[in-house]
Design a protein around this motif. Structure first.
Motif, PDB file in Angstrom:
ATOM      1  N   ALA A 299       0.836  -1.206   0.000  1.00  0.00           N
ATOM      2  CA  ALA A 299       0.000   0.000   0.000  1.00  0.00           C
ATOM      3  C   ALA A 299       0.868   1.253   0.000  1.00  0.00           C
ATOM      4  O   ALA A 299       0.413   2.329  -0.400  1.00  0.00           O
TER       5      ALA A 299
ATOM      6  N   GLU B   6      -4.495   2.145   0.980  1.00  0.00           N
ATOM      7  CA  GLU B   6      -4.412   2.350  -0.468  1.00  0.00           C
ATOM      8  C   GLU B   6      -5.528   1.552  -1.133  1.00  0.00           C
ATOM      9  O   GLU B   6      -5.507   0.320  -1.110  1.00  0.00           O
ATOM     10  N   PRO B   7      -6.542   2.196  -1.686  1.00  0.00           N
ATOM     11  CA  PRO B   7      -6.713   3.647  -1.728  1.00  0.00           C
ATOM     12  C   PRO B   7      -7.180   4.205  -0.375  1.00  0.00           C
ATOM     13  O   PRO B   7      -7.748   3.463   0.425  1.00  0.00           O
TER      14      PRO B   7
ATOM     15  N   GLY C 244       1.516   2.375  -3.842  1.00  0.00           N
ATOM     16  CA  GLY C 244       0.433   2.818  -4.712  1.00  0.00           C
ATOM     17  C   GLY C 244       0.383   2.021  -6.004  1.00  0.00           C
ATOM     18  O   GLY C 244       1.093   1.026  -6.182  1.00  0.00           O
TER      19      GLY C 244
END
Length: 364
Positions: free
Chosen positions: A32, A101-102, A35
């Motif tokens: 995470a 993430e997100p 990205g």
């Protein structure tokens, strides 16, 4: 043509080999912290938007969401189940949530571009690979619409959010704190017409209902959340508390000004209407009567009219479970039409609650 087919076959094979290498060798970084690759986030979010638009129910399926009671019910569930990730209006999210993430968007941003029916689909179904879970039950759309009613007004909630979700202070029982925001410490439902009065119910029935919610035999995403961590001892304590919470209060109807003709129609149905023999006499199990037939038959005299109406629709539509006696209601409610449901709800809501000495633990 053959050369073209060979090229396509080679490209497909190369693509498959590349996918295998990415998956089996771990070449794609799932951290995470890193990205997504460029363009992947746009691709995923665009797919998400179009998937929701395609699958959301039609706008005509959206019920009236303007009731302040419905908004309050949705807000209180949001506060217990959703606030951790999306925060309260104007509240900064915790650092751990912002490291996802997100990142779950603050609630005012999350709902900004969606229609009510689209919010309904998102809340009910959740979203893969985002941390957004599906609704805890597959049935009980009325629970989901309550949350949507709040989300439509989340901007307006603003500084009033804390007051909207505040629970009455509790000192004598830690388990009680999770109940008082909706039901009040006295079980009266805080006047919310979509929340059942617990102060008119018996201890045995309430304990059995809480066990049914916890185990999934009775459907409600809101109550699944509330009961999911209760042990048997906590359920017994809560049932005992609420069964006696309103015993010192004078009985009063939940609805003081109902249509007299509607109430009379409901009375005839409840007592057993010879003109409509397909509908069983409700009073046989639910009163009004001088002595309860079974502790698993709840009294509904003095219960809130919108709540009764919703429950009868759920029984009729096969979306309501409950205690070991639930099969009786499935058979009876299947014969009800909408007008009869309205009349029965109006009649029982117009009655004063059953006296305390007949709503306790009578024998079968």
């Amino acid at each position: 043509m053959r050369r073209f087919i060979r090229h396509i076959a080679w490209l497909a094979a190369a693509g498959l080999a590349g996918a295998v290498l990415v998956v089996w060798l771990g070449l794609y970084n799932v951290s995470a912290r890193q990205g997504h690759w460029p363009g992947v986030e746009w691709l995923l979010h665009t797919t998400y938007e179009h998937a929701v638009e395609l699958r959301a129910p039609p706008a005509s399926a959206t019920p009236d969401l303007g009731s302040a009671d419905l908004v309050a019910l949705g807000a209180r569930h949001y506060d217990s189940a959703c606030r951790l990730c999306h925060g309260a209006p104007g509240e900064r999210q915790p650092a751990t949530i912002r490291a996802m993430e997100p990142v779950p968007p603050p609630i005012t941003e999350a709902v900004a571009d969606w229609e009510p029916e689209e919010l309904f689909w998102i809340v009910k179904n959740g979203v893969k690979m985002t941390g957004m879970p599906a609704w805890p039950t597959r049935t009980r759309d009325d629970d989901v619409w309550a949350v949507v009613a709040f989300l439509r007004q989340v901007d307006a909630a603003g500084a009033g959010y804390a007051e909207l979700v505040a629970a009455p202070p509790v000192s004598e029982m830690p388990d009680l704190a999770r109940c008082t925001a909706c039901h009040g410490s006295d079980g009266g439902g805080r006047g919310n017409q979509f929340v059942p009065r617990l102060d008119i119910l018996g201890e045995t029935y309430m304990a059995a209902s809480l066990e049914a919610y916890r185990g999934g035999a009775r459907q409600s995403g809101i109550m699944h959340q509330a009961t999911s961590t209760l042990d048997d001892a906590a359920i017994a304590r809560l049932a005992r508390h609420f069964a006696g919470a309103g015993s010192d209060r004078p009985g009063h109807p939940a609805t003081a000004a109902a249509d007299p003709l509607l109430v009379e129609t409901g009375r005839r149905l409840a007592m057993g209407d010879p003109a409509d023999p397909d509908v069983a006499a409700c009073r046989a199990c639910h009163g009004p009567w001088p002595t309860r037939r079974s502790p698993l038959f709840p009294t509904i005299a003095g219960q809130y009219e919108p709540y009764l109406r919703t429950q009868l629709h759920l029984w009729r539509d096969g979306e309501r479970g409950g205690t070991s006696r639930a099969h009786l209601m499935h058979a009876v409610a299947a014969e009800l039409i909408d007008d009869e449901i309205d009349a029965l709800a109006a009649f029982y809501a117009s009655l004063p609650p059953t006296p305390a000495d007949t709503r306790g633990q009578a024998a079968d």
